[in-house]
Structure formats: C-alpha cells, structure tokens
Design a protein around this motif. Structure first.
Motif, PDB file in Angstrom:
ATOM      1  N   MET A   1       0.848  -1.181   0.000  1.00 11.15           N
ATOM      2  CA  MET A   1       0.000   0.000   0.000  1.00 11.15           C
ATOM      3  C   MET A   1       0.890   1.240   0.000  1.00 11.15           C
ATOM      4  O   MET A   1       1.926   1.262   0.656  1.00 11.15           O
ATOM      5  N   VAL A   2       0.437   2.253  -0.721  1.00  7.34           N
ATOM      6  CA  VAL A   2       1.143   3.531  -0.718  1.00  7.34           C
ATOM      7  C   VAL A   2       0.724   4.258   0.553  1.00  7.34           C
ATOM      8  O   VAL A   2      -0.456   4.499   0.782  1.00  7.34           O
ATOM      9  N   GLU A  46      -3.718   7.814  -6.932  1.00  8.98           N
ATOM     10  CA  GLU A  46      -4.993   7.101  -6.896  1.00  8.98           C
ATOM     11  C   GLU A  46      -4.957   5.990  -5.844  1.00  8.98           C
ATOM     12  O   GLU A  46      -5.895   5.836  -5.057  1.00  8.98           O
ATOM     13  N   ALA A  47      -3.876   5.228  -5.819  1.00 11.27           N
ATOM     14  CA  ALA A  47      -3.747   4.138  -4.847  1.00 11.27           C
ATOM     15  C   ALA A  47      -3.735   4.679  -3.421  1.00 11.27           C
ATOM     16  O   ALA A  47      -4.367   4.105  -2.526  1.00 11.27           O
ATOM     17  N   TRP A  48      -3.030   5.770  -3.205  1.00 10.59           N
ATOM     18  CA  TRP A  48      -2.951   6.374  -1.866  1.00 10.59           C
ATOM     19  C   TRP A  48      -4.329   6.868  -1.419  1.00 10.59           C
ATOM     20  O   TRP A  48      -4.758   6.585  -0.304  1.00 10.59           O
ATOM     21  N   ARG A  49      -5.026   7.584  -2.303  1.00 13.06           N
ATOM     22  CA  ARG A  49      -6.352   8.130  -1.939  1.00 13.06           C
ATOM     23  C   ARG A  49      -7.369   7.045  -1.632  1.00 13.06           C
ATOM     24  O   ARG A  49      -8.217   7.205  -0.758  1.00 13.06           O
ATOM     25  N   VAL A  76       1.739  -1.187 -10.756  1.00 11.42           N
ATOM     26  CA  VAL A  76       0.361  -1.572 -11.065  1.00 11.42           C
ATOM     27  C   VAL A  76      -0.504  -1.356  -9.835  1.00 11.42           C
ATOM     28  O   VAL A  76      -0.158  -1.798  -8.737  1.00 11.42           O
ATOM     29  N   VAL A  77      -1.639  -0.677 -10.012  1.00  8.41           N
ATOM     30  CA  VAL A  77      -2.613  -0.482  -8.935  1.00  8.41           C
ATOM     31  C   VAL A  77      -3.592  -1.649  -8.979  1.00  8.41           C
ATOM     32  O   VAL A  77      -4.111  -2.007 -10.033  1.00  8.41           O
TER      33      VAL A  77
END
Length: 80
Positions: A1-2, A46-49, A76-77
C-alpha cells in the motif's frame, strides 16, 4: 500500500510503499521508498487516496536504516 507521497528538492517524486518484498522473507512487512517514474505519479496518488494495493517491480537497495527502490519497471494499482 502507498502510505505517503512526497516531492524531492530536484523535482522528482517518491512514494513510500508498505508491504512484503521478494528480496527477503515474505512474512516481514516493511516500508520502502520508491522513486516514481513520471507516468506512475497519478497511479500512486490514486492508490494512496483509495487505499488500493500496488505491485511494484524494480531494484531494491539498502539506504541508511531503510530500503529504497529505484529503476522501477512496473507499477500496477490493484483496485480493492
């Protein structure tokens, strides 16, 4: 996870990713600073949000007390 995104003084972007990594025991979770390619910044945001998992491939190297990933070849998300 970011878990964190930040910019360095010279304009490059980095993200901090928390997870397990192939170079060592999969059971051990740790934080790794990842030098993001320009194309990956939006995906990392996007991954963080959205708290999505990511798969990142690149060269991992020790840096001080931690680990840094450079020369990313894949980011890759994985939507939840």
């Amino acid at each position: 996870m970011v878990t964190r995104l930040h910019a360095e003084d010279h304009g490059s972007r980095e993200g901090t990713v928390y997870g397990s990594f192939e170079h060592e025991d999969y059971a051990r979770m740790r934080h790794v600073r990842v030098r993001l390619r320009p194309d990956d910044v939006d995906r990392a945001t996007e991954a963080w949000r959205n708290r999505y998992e990511v798969l990142v491939k690149g060269d991992v190297e020790p840096r001080g007390n931690g680990v840094r990933m450079r020369d990313v070849t894949a980011f890759v998300v994985v939507p939840g």
